[in-house]
Design a protein around this motif. Sequence first.
Motif, short mmCIF file in Angstrom:
data_model
loop_
_atom_site.label_atom_id
_atom_site.label_comp_id
_atom_site.label_asym_id
_atom_site.label_seq_id
_atom_site.Cartn_x
_atom_site.Cartn_y
_atom_site.Cartn_z
N GLU A 7 0.35 3.73 -7.33
CA GLU A 7 -0.64 2.84 -6.98
C GLU A 7 -0.88 1.59 -7.91
OE1 GLU A 7 -2.74 3.13 -4.15
OE2 GLU A 7 -2.88 5.02 -3.55
N GLU A 8 -0.53 1.73 -8.93
CA GLU A 8 -0.53 0.56 -10.29
C GLU A 8 0.41 -0.23 -9.85
OE1 GLU A 8 -0.99 2.09 -14.31
OE2 GLU A 8 -0.13 0.17 -15.16
N HIS A 22 -0.14 -2.12 -6.73
CA HIS A 22 -1.03 -3.33 -7.06
C HIS A 22 -0.58 -4.61 -7.89
CE1 HIS A 22 -5.22 -5.07 -8.01
NE2 HIS A 22 -4.70 -5.13 -9.28
N GLN A 65 0.88 -1.33 -0.04
CA GLN A 65 -0.08 -0.07 0.05
C GLN A 65 0.86 1.19 -0.01
OE1 GLN A 65 -2.20 0.38 3.53
NE2 GLN A 65 -0.63 -0.07 4.86
#
Lengths: 162, 237
Positions: free
Chosen positions: A90-91, A94, A51
């Motif tokens: 964020e990608e 992920h 995260q």
Amino acid sequence: MKNKALIIASAVFLLLASSTVVGYQLIHNQTPEQPSPAKFRLDDDFYTGGQLNELSSTEFEQLIAQQASFVLIAHMEYCPAETPLTTTAEELIHQKNYGLYGLKGDEFKSSSLASTIKYLPSAAIFRDGQLVAYLDAESDADIPYYQSATQLENWLSKYIEL
Amino acid sequence: MRKALKILSAFLIVGGLFTVIFFGVYGTIESIKQNSTDNTSTTSGLPAPEKTGGIRGQLGIDKNINESTIDQYLDRDDAVYRDMRMLVDEANYENIGGDSYLSGFVRGFEVIPYPKLINVSGLPVEVGDSYTGKTLFARRDNHIIANYQESMDFLEYYFPKDKYIFLMCGGGGYAGMTKDLLVELGWDESKIWVVGGYWYYEGDNAIQVKKILNGQTSYDFWKVTYHDIDFETLHEK
């Protein structure tokens, strides 16, 4: 004999002069080769954090004081950027379950990092509390790293073990 | 024979001297060219607009006249200074560490809300939408069309074509979009500079609008020369 010596001396002088000038130009224009930095391992929470963990400026300074090794996303995307760095980060999180830290706008401004990184957004790599590298918002060469998770990872891999 | 040898010697000596002098001068000139940032516009004494590098350059922010240097170019009679923010932006810039409220501005800049000129798109997801009400212009099929009879009059009044135009906003985005809009509508891009964002401004001419008193935050919007647009007074096309 005298004239021969004069000619030889003149030719040598011309040769020396040309060599000196050309050699100086070559040395002067040569970009020194940058040695490749030795890769290092970040703290464990980078590899499994999964995260973007937002910090306050106080928390950031604590990490520095603790000599932590981590990746920080300093962001303030005030206005439309082609692809905000936070979206790219964020990608990447992920895809690879990395744990990154974030430092927003005014928290960044009141941190010690603001004296080094002039413009946001930026990604910064810290080793034992020391800034190792960061993305420059005014560098054309750094543009791809802002815009693609793959490219951002490529940039990270220059410095850290992934 | 002796004469020929003397001439040859002289030629070689002169050649050597010429080589040193020529390349010395050439190298010096090249060095000056590389270091020089003097790229002045014709008669204004202003450096011609030139985008900086990186993603800031993608916003259109200028290499020479920006947040760090704008103080040198204030108070010109031949220029107008426009800050393209809203007093309170409907977009939630707090989510990305910014400020939806106009917290301050550079002295001399008058505020005109870009989101009321034309619809804003492409904001970060966390921010949401900015103002989505009426606008002076709209983009349809890659063309910009005026929604009101007074739309161009408004732009020509606040962005006079016979003046140099300096644009700012919070981070540089709205200012860059404003330049793009003006240029697309026929303004001379060589007379418009995207100065960047107030967030980065560290000069001596900051006018503080946001204040915190006894733990309460308030805004002295009365300090701002704000040119809002009352669409009720305009005539739709």
